[in-house]
Design a protein around this motif. Structure first.
Motif, short mmCIF file in Angstrom:
data_model
loop_
_atom_site.label_atom_id
_atom_site.label_comp_id
_atom_site.label_asym_id
_atom_site.label_seq_id
_atom_site.Cartn_x
_atom_site.Cartn_y
_atom_site.Cartn_z
N VAL A 154 0.86 -1.18 0.00
CA VAL A 154 0.00 0.00 0.00
C VAL A 154 0.90 1.23 0.00
O VAL A 154 1.78 1.35 0.86
CB VAL A 154 -0.92 0.01 1.24
CG1 VAL A 154 -1.78 1.27 1.26
CG2 VAL A 154 -1.80 -1.23 1.26
N PRO A 155 0.74 2.13 -0.96
CA PRO A 155 1.61 3.31 -1.03
C PRO A 155 1.65 4.08 0.28
O PRO A 155 0.61 4.30 0.92
CB PRO A 155 0.96 4.15 -2.15
CG PRO A 155 0.24 3.16 -3.00
CD PRO A 155 -0.26 2.10 -2.05
N MET A 156 2.86 4.47 0.69
CA MET A 156 3.10 5.28 1.88
C MET A 156 2.72 4.56 3.18
O MET A 156 2.56 5.20 4.22
CB MET A 156 2.34 6.62 1.78
CG MET A 156 2.72 7.46 0.57
SD MET A 156 1.82 9.02 0.48
CE MET A 156 2.49 9.87 1.92
N TRP A 157 2.57 3.25 3.11
CA TRP A 157 2.26 2.48 4.32
C TRP A 157 3.38 1.47 4.55
O TRP A 157 3.59 0.58 3.73
CB TRP A 157 0.92 1.75 4.17
CG TRP A 157 0.43 1.11 5.45
CD1 TRP A 157 0.59 -0.19 5.82
CD2 TRP A 157 -0.27 1.75 6.51
NE1 TRP A 157 0.02 -0.41 7.05
CE2 TRP A 157 -0.52 0.77 7.51
CE3 TRP A 157 -0.72 3.06 6.74
CZ2 TRP A 157 -1.19 1.05 8.69
CZ3 TRP A 157 -1.40 3.33 7.92
CH2 TRP A 157 -1.63 2.34 8.88
N PRO A 158 4.13 1.59 5.65
CA PRO A 158 5.25 0.67 5.90
C PRO A 158 4.83 -0.79 5.87
O PRO A 158 3.79 -1.16 6.43
CB PRO A 158 5.73 1.07 7.31
CG PRO A 158 5.30 2.51 7.45
CD PRO A 158 4.00 2.61 6.71
N ALA A 159 5.63 -1.60 5.21
CA ALA A 159 5.28 -3.02 5.03
C ALA A 159 5.18 -3.77 6.35
O ALA A 159 4.44 -4.75 6.46
CB ALA A 159 6.32 -3.69 4.12
N GLY A 160 5.92 -3.34 7.35
CA GLY A 160 5.91 -4.04 8.63
C GLY A 160 4.73 -3.69 9.52
O GLY A 160 4.54 -4.31 10.57
N TRP A 161 3.94 -2.72 9.12
CA TRP A 161 2.79 -2.31 9.93
C TRP A 161 1.59 -3.22 9.65
O TRP A 161 1.50 -3.84 8.59
CB TRP A 161 2.42 -0.87 9.64
CG TRP A 161 3.40 0.13 10.19
CD1 TRP A 161 4.65 -0.13 10.66
CD2 TRP A 161 3.19 1.54 10.31
NE1 TRP A 161 5.25 1.04 11.07
CE2 TRP A 161 4.38 2.08 10.87
CE3 TRP A 161 2.15 2.40 10.00
CZ2 TRP A 161 4.53 3.44 11.12
CZ3 TRP A 161 2.29 3.76 10.25
CH2 TRP A 161 3.48 4.27 10.81
N PRO A 162 0.63 -3.28 10.58
CA PRO A 162 -0.58 -4.08 10.33
C PRO A 162 -1.36 -3.54 9.13
O PRO A 162 -1.19 -2.37 8.73
CB PRO A 162 -1.40 -3.91 11.62
CG PRO A 162 -0.40 -3.53 12.66
CD PRO A 162 0.65 -2.73 11.94
#
Length: 234
Positions: A154-162
């Motif tokens: 998801v653009p601008m959403w860190p991959a490690g976040w839920p």
């Protein structure tokens, strides 16, 4: 003479059926839906001024509860859609290879539609803040989950976040839970001052509903990924 085992057998079947219904988020969603609907309806009936000359009071109370205004009509329709969404989730998670992606997305989609209806209802009932959170934010999260494929960045959403869309659904519950907690506090003060214990019924019921719905929200985190991210519900 009927044996104790024969008498307990239907109860065992009922418990087994309830456990099956609570497998996956659908059972928790619809348990919350049913709890809120039944208790709210019971409170409405209990408050009806039923008397010898008021045979239609209960009927009027039923009509008021489900269709007394544009807001209550919207709320009734939203609840029906939420029930359908909960059933879709249940069927998605009842399969051996659970969850079924298509049925799970159908549950998301129906829940998104229900959230729009809920937002409209809350707006008509004079609750714009809850309409924006419990309605709009909830709908965005559910529709996002419907069309977003797990594992896709998801653009601008860190991959490690839920998951951002599941997180939005979870966040949408917070203002309503806070408002319900405040209402419970006022109800406790009312009871402490000599008021009826029935004042606690609706706030406690709503908190129970939110706990059930939150449990369901948490179960949906990580769906569709190779290594589901489990968020503790303890």
């Amino acid at each position: 003479m009927v044996s104790a085992r024969a008498m307990l057998l239907p109860l065992a079947h009922l418990v087994s059926a309830l456990r099956a219904r609570l497998k996956g988020p659908g059972g928790y969603y619809n348990s919350g839906n049913a709890l809120g609907l039944i208790v709210g309806f019971a409170i409405q009936i209990a408050a009806a001024p039923v008397g010898f000359y008021e045979e239609g009071a209960v009927t009027a109370a039923v009509m008021d509860y489900f269709a007394g205004s544009h807001g209550t009509v919207a709320l009734t329709l939203a609840t029906l859609v939420f029930f359908c969404g909960g059933e879709a989730y249940h069927r998605a998670w009842a399969r051996p290879d659970a969850p079924d992606p298509a049925l799970n997305r159908l549950g998301d989609f129906l829940s998104g539609i229900g959230a729009i209806g809920l937002g409209v209802a809350l707006l008509l009932l004079g609750e714009p803040l809850l309409a924006a959170t419990s309605g709009l934010l909830h709908a965005l999260g559910k529709f996002g989950s419907t069309f977003h494929r797990p594992g896709t960045p998801v653009p601008m959403w860190p991959a490690g976040w839920p998951d951002p869309f599941r997180s939005a659904v979870l966040a949408s519950r917070l203002p309503a839970m806070l408002a319900t907690t405040v209402a419970l506090g006022w109800a406790l003060l009312e009871v402490w001052s000599g008021g009826p214990f029935t004042a606690l019924a609706m706030p406690l019921t709503l908190l129970g509903c939110y706990l059930l719905w939150t449990k369901a929200d948490l179960l949906l985190f990580g769906v569709g990924t190779k290594a589901p991210r489990q968020i503790s519900t303890c």
